[in-house]
Scaffold this active site. Sequence first.
Site, PDB file in Angstrom:
ATOM      1  N   GLN A  26     -17.616  -4.057  -8.219  1.00 36.15           N
ATOM      2  CA  GLN A  26     -16.754  -3.036  -8.830  1.00 36.15           C
ATOM      3  C   GLN A  26     -16.805  -3.175 -10.347  1.00 36.15           C
ATOM      4  O   GLN A  26     -16.607  -4.248 -10.899  1.00 36.15           O
ATOM      5  CB  GLN A  26     -15.311  -3.201  -8.330  1.00 36.15           C
ATOM      6  CG  GLN A  26     -14.308  -2.268  -9.004  1.00 36.15           C
ATOM      7  CD  GLN A  26     -13.618  -2.915 -10.196  1.00 36.15           C
ATOM      8  OE1 GLN A  26     -13.336  -4.117 -10.185  1.00 36.15           O
ATOM      9  NE2 GLN A  26     -13.330  -2.133 -11.233  1.00 36.15           N
ATOM     10  N   ARG A  86       3.422  -2.724 -14.990  1.00 35.96           N
ATOM     11  CA  ARG A  86       4.018  -3.378 -13.814  1.00 35.96           C
ATOM     12  C   ARG A  86       5.044  -4.375 -14.336  1.00 35.96           C
ATOM     13  O   ARG A  86       4.693  -5.371 -14.973  1.00 35.96           O
ATOM     14  CB  ARG A  86       2.924  -4.055 -12.998  1.00 35.96           C
ATOM     15  CG  ARG A  86       1.851  -3.047 -12.574  1.00 35.96           C
ATOM     16  CD  ARG A  86       0.544  -3.678 -12.237  1.00 35.96           C
ATOM     17  NE  ARG A  86      -0.543  -2.715 -12.314  1.00 35.96           N
ATOM     18  CZ  ARG A  86      -1.816  -3.059 -12.410  1.00 35.96           C
ATOM     19  NH1 ARG A  86      -2.162  -4.331 -12.405  1.00 35.96           N
ATOM     20  NH2 ARG A  86      -2.750  -2.138 -12.484  1.00 35.96           N
ATOM     21  N   LYS A 139     -14.323   5.286  -7.473  1.00 39.42           N
ATOM     22  CA  LYS A 139     -13.019   4.863  -6.949  1.00 39.42           C
ATOM     23  C   LYS A 139     -11.877   5.365  -7.825  1.00 39.42           C
ATOM     24  O   LYS A 139     -11.960   5.268  -9.051  1.00 39.42           O
ATOM     25  CB  LYS A 139     -12.994   3.325  -6.909  1.00 39.42           C
ATOM     26  CG  LYS A 139     -11.683   2.716  -6.474  1.00 39.42           C
ATOM     27  CD  LYS A 139     -11.842   1.217  -6.258  1.00 39.42           C
ATOM     28  CE  LYS A 139     -10.608   0.592  -5.678  1.00 39.42           C
ATOM     29  NZ  LYS A 139      -9.566   0.351  -6.668  1.00 39.42           N
ATOM     30  N   SER A 178     -14.421  -7.698  -7.785  1.00 39.58           N
ATOM     31  CA  SER A 178     -13.857  -7.043  -8.968  1.00 39.58           C
ATOM     32  C   SER A 178     -14.498  -7.571 -10.248  1.00 39.58           C
ATOM     33  O   SER A 178     -14.839  -8.758 -10.337  1.00 39.58           O
ATOM     34  CB  SER A 178     -12.352  -7.312  -9.007  1.00 39.58           C
ATOM     35  OG  SER A 178     -11.830  -7.034 -10.278  1.00 39.58           O
ATOM     36  N   TYR A 197     -15.492  -2.022 -14.144  1.00 40.78           N
ATOM     37  CA  TYR A 197     -14.615  -1.361 -15.110  1.00 40.78           C
ATOM     38  C   TYR A 197     -15.486  -1.067 -16.316  1.00 40.78           C
ATOM     39  O   TYR A 197     -16.256  -1.941 -16.736  1.00 40.78           O
ATOM     40  CB  TYR A 197     -13.467  -2.286 -15.529  1.00 40.78           C
ATOM     41  CG  TYR A 197     -12.307  -2.318 -14.553  1.00 40.78           C
ATOM     42  CD1 TYR A 197     -11.680  -1.156 -14.138  1.00 40.78           C
ATOM     43  CD2 TYR A 197     -11.817  -3.535 -14.081  1.00 40.78           C
ATOM     44  CE1 TYR A 197     -10.604  -1.200 -13.257  1.00 40.78           C
ATOM     45  CE2 TYR A 197     -10.741  -3.581 -13.204  1.00 40.78           C
ATOM     46  CZ  TYR A 197     -10.142  -2.405 -12.801  1.00 40.78           C
ATOM     47  OH  TYR A 197      -9.079  -2.442 -11.935  1.00 40.78           O
ATOM     48  N   HIS A 254      -5.005   3.293  -6.593  1.00 39.04           N
ATOM     49  CA  HIS A 254      -5.028   1.890  -7.023  1.00 39.04           C
ATOM     50  C   HIS A 254      -3.869   1.102  -6.381  1.00 39.04           C
ATOM     51  O   HIS A 254      -3.283   0.215  -6.982  1.00 39.04           O
ATOM     52  CB  HIS A 254      -4.920   1.821  -8.554  1.00 39.04           C
ATOM     53  CG  HIS A 254      -5.714   0.720  -9.193  1.00 39.04           C
ATOM     54  ND1 HIS A 254      -6.933   0.911  -9.796  1.00 39.04           N
ATOM     55  CD2 HIS A 254      -5.459  -0.609  -9.329  1.00 39.04           C
ATOM     56  CE1 HIS A 254      -7.380  -0.232 -10.291  1.00 39.04           C
ATOM     57  NE2 HIS A 254      -6.508  -1.178 -10.004  1.00 39.04           N
ATOM     58  N   THR A 258     -14.635   2.101 -10.984  1.00 33.06           N
ATOM     59  CA  THR A 258     -13.208   2.447 -10.917  1.00 33.06           C
ATOM     60  C   THR A 258     -12.843   3.363 -12.075  1.00 33.06           C
ATOM     61  O   THR A 258     -13.086   3.036 -13.233  1.00 33.06           O
ATOM     62  CB  THR A 258     -12.348   1.165 -10.933  1.00 33.06           C
ATOM     63  OG1 THR A 258     -12.681   0.412  -9.770  1.00 33.06           O
ATOM     64  CG2 THR A 258     -10.860   1.477 -10.929  1.00 33.06           C
ATOM     65  N   TYR A 279       2.140 -10.385  -8.620  1.00 35.27           N
ATOM     66  CA  TYR A 279       1.032  -9.572  -9.155  1.00 35.27           C
ATOM     67  C   TYR A 279       0.460  -8.672  -8.059  1.00 35.27           C
ATOM     68  O   TYR A 279       0.172  -7.490  -8.288  1.00 35.27           O
ATOM     69  CB  TYR A 279      -0.048 -10.502  -9.728  1.00 35.27           C
ATOM     70  CG  TYR A 279      -1.356  -9.813 -10.059  1.00 35.27           C
ATOM     71  CD1 TYR A 279      -1.414  -8.781 -10.990  1.00 35.27           C
ATOM     72  CD2 TYR A 279      -2.548 -10.199  -9.426  1.00 35.27           C
ATOM     73  CE1 TYR A 279      -2.614  -8.147 -11.283  1.00 35.27           C
ATOM     74  CE2 TYR A 279      -3.746  -9.572  -9.712  1.00 35.27           C
ATOM     75  CZ  TYR A 279      -3.767  -8.542 -10.640  1.00 35.27           C
ATOM     76  OH  TYR A 279      -4.957  -7.914 -10.922  1.00 35.27           O
ATOM     77  N   ARG A 315      -0.516   1.152  -8.320  1.00 40.74           N
ATOM     78  CA  ARG A 315      -0.383   0.263  -9.478  1.00 40.74           C
ATOM     79  C   ARG A 315      -0.644   0.968 -10.803  1.00 40.74           C
ATOM     80  O   ARG A 315      -0.515   0.377 -11.857  1.00 40.74           O
ATOM     81  CB  ARG A 315      -1.365  -0.907  -9.345  1.00 40.74           C
ATOM     82  CG  ARG A 315      -1.123  -1.734  -8.112  1.00 40.74           C
ATOM     83  CD  ARG A 315      -2.313  -2.598  -7.771  1.00 40.74           C
ATOM     84  NE  ARG A 315      -2.507  -3.728  -8.648  1.00 40.74           N
ATOM     85  CZ  ARG A 315      -1.808  -4.848  -8.609  1.00 40.74           C
ATOM     86  NH1 ARG A 315      -0.828  -4.959  -7.729  1.00 40.74           N
ATOM     87  NH2 ARG A 315      -2.058  -5.843  -9.420  1.00 40.74           N
TER      88      ARG A 315
HETATM   89  C1  LIG Z   1      -3.543  -7.583  -6.842  1.00 40.06           C
HETATM   90  C2  LIG Z   1      -4.433  -6.387  -6.953  1.00 40.06           C
HETATM   91  C3  LIG Z   1      -5.456  -6.392  -7.886  1.00 40.06           C
HETATM   92  C4  LIG Z   1      -6.331  -5.300  -7.966  1.00 40.06           C
HETATM   93  N1  LIG Z   1      -7.390  -5.356  -8.819  1.00 40.06           N
HETATM   94  C5  LIG Z   1      -8.288  -4.340  -8.822  1.00 40.06           C
HETATM   95  C6  LIG Z   1      -9.468  -4.430  -9.616  1.00 40.06           C
HETATM   96  O1  LIG Z   1      -9.725  -5.424 -10.281  1.00 40.06           O
HETATM   97  N2  LIG Z   1     -10.317  -3.374  -9.569  1.00 40.06           N
HETATM   98  C7  LIG Z   1     -10.079  -2.245  -8.846  1.00 40.06           C
HETATM   99  O2  LIG Z   1     -10.877  -1.314  -8.853  1.00 40.06           O
HETATM  100  N3  LIG Z   1      -8.980  -2.168  -8.072  1.00 40.06           N
HETATM  101  C8  LIG Z   1      -8.100  -3.184  -8.035  1.00 40.06           C
HETATM  102  N4  LIG Z   1      -7.008  -3.101  -7.227  1.00 40.06           N
HETATM  103  C9  LIG Z   1      -6.820  -1.929  -6.361  1.00 40.06           C
HETATM  104  C10 LIG Z   1      -7.509  -2.166  -5.021  1.00 40.06           C
HETATM  105  O3  LIG Z   1      -8.892  -2.132  -5.160  1.00 40.06           O
HETATM  106  C11 LIG Z   1      -7.117  -1.088  -4.006  1.00 40.06           C
HETATM  107  O4  LIG Z   1      -7.318   0.172  -4.571  1.00 40.06           O
HETATM  108  C12 LIG Z   1      -5.659  -1.223  -3.559  1.00 40.06           C
HETATM  109  O5  LIG Z   1      -5.302  -2.563  -3.393  1.00 40.06           O
HETATM  110  C13 LIG Z   1      -5.475  -0.491  -2.245  1.00 40.06           C
HETATM  111  O6  LIG Z   1      -4.151  -0.531  -1.846  1.00 40.06           O
HETATM  112  P1  LIG Z   1      -3.539  -1.579  -0.787  1.00 40.06           P
HETATM  113  O7  LIG Z   1      -3.344  -2.852  -1.554  1.00 40.06           O
HETATM  114  O8  LIG Z   1      -2.271  -0.936  -0.409  1.00 40.06           O
HETATM  115  O9  LIG Z   1      -4.543  -1.737   0.324  1.00 40.06           O
HETATM  116  C14 LIG Z   1      -6.131  -4.183  -7.138  1.00 40.06           C
HETATM  117  C15 LIG Z   1      -5.090  -4.191  -6.197  1.00 40.06           C
HETATM  118  C16 LIG Z   1      -4.255  -5.282  -6.098  1.00 40.06           C
HETATM  119  C17 LIG Z   1      -3.162  -5.280  -5.070  1.00 40.06           C
END
Ligand SMILES: Cc1cc2nc3c(=O)[nH]c(=O)nc-3n(C[C@H](O)[C@H](O)[C@H](O)COP(=O)(O)O)c2cc1C
Length: 387
Positions: A128, A165, A252, A107, A130, A276, A156, A25, A279
């Site tokens: 954060q 994914r 964000k 989150s 949503y 993100h 976000t 994940y 993702r």
């Molecule tokens: C496993 C995972 C879960 C994430 N869940 C959220 C989330 O709940 N809310 C959000 O705004 N961003 C989420 N993100 C994005 C992160 O806030 C962030 O933008 C991202 O991880 C940055 O990239 P990096 O992992 O390469 O540092 C998630 C990222 C990952 C890897």
Amino acid sequence: MPVITCIDDLKRLAERRVPRMFYDYAESGSWTEQTFRENTSDFDQIRLRQRVAVNMEGRSTKAQMIGQDVAMPVALAPVGLTGMQHADGEIKAAKAAEKFGVPFTLSTMSICSIEDVAENTEKPFWFQLYTMRDQEYLRRLIQRAKDAKCSALVITLDLQILGQRHKDLKNGLSAPPKMTAKTIANLAWKWRWGLQMLQTKRRGFGNIVGHVDGIDDPSSLFSWTAEQFDPKLDWAKIAEIKEMWGGKVILKGILDAEDARMALKVGADAIIVSNHGGRQLDGALSSIRMLQPILDAVGGQIEVHLDSGIRSGQDILKAVAMGATGTYIGRAFVYGLGAMGEAGVSAALEVLHKELNISMALCGQREIAGLTPDVLLVPEDFSGRWQ
Ligand SMILES: Cc1cc2nc3c(=O)[nH]c(=O)nc-3n(C[C@H](O)[C@H](O)[C@H](O)COP(=O)(O)O)c2cc1C
């Protein structure tokens, strides 16, 4: 205790200790994962200017993000299901961040609730958000963050709908995990994770379960986002939420100069240049490549932060020298958490700090304020010529 010298060491340990479903994940991007890969490989294209015979004594990585003192220009990014990487993961990560002196962002899709984290920490953290279809739930969620004394709201904007994914679909991702034969077989190898999980009650989506009705399957990220996230979110709604919150707001998921100007207009305190972590929209440019055009668009009228792809102190140095006021780490702290809980998140922060501190010195700089484009060697066409 293993010797940890880089974020990759923590990643390897996390892979061994965290059940496959949750490791995957974190360690995935959407569709072909092109953007996920380029977030890191684009940082490698930027080089540093080696400077010599400069006094290196008395260095400091201290800085400020949205007016808040930080030990280095780094915050922990909001990461959904953090409490599935390690039992009570959000509390553990928040504690490590607090001790280190950097902000922690919780989150909406966390396992530990806002109240859980507030009760177990001393300093205010960031929340954060949503945006949800259910306006009453949205209003209550914002109120809960206010009651918990969260000191910034991070809204976000790049996930009104979930990017696909592949691994998550194949693994049947859920929190808590459903006990299929495949999951049970994998969990047998992850006994340490399982034992710790048995000792906590926090195994579902803490901000949701018990706070909202009418979800078909509250353990599924897919059904929750499809049923609850607001597909109609627009700038008027963002302005309304900002008004409702009444405190510092960070937007964000900005990856376009036009959107950055809209964020400026709406009166945000900061924006996060982010895709993100690769993702959401696969095929989008990396955050570091989009940083300069966005800085140019807002012309210093708003703080510009960056995430996506930061795996080292040198990446932090590069983003800050290019003009970001601060950065966020997602996977870099998640690996630490999966590897060793709170100690692992602290180790991740120490690794990044050390790399930043020593690299600054070798670039001839003693302070964050000295990190300007002058310390970088950026390929001439780094932002690219895109039609
Ligand atoms: C496993 C995972 C879960 C994430 N869940 C959220 C989330 O709940 N809310 C959000 O705004 N961003 C989420 N993100 C994005 C992160 O806030 C962030 O933008 C991202 O991880 C940055 O990239 P990096 O992992 O390469 O540092 C998630 C990222 C990952 C890897």
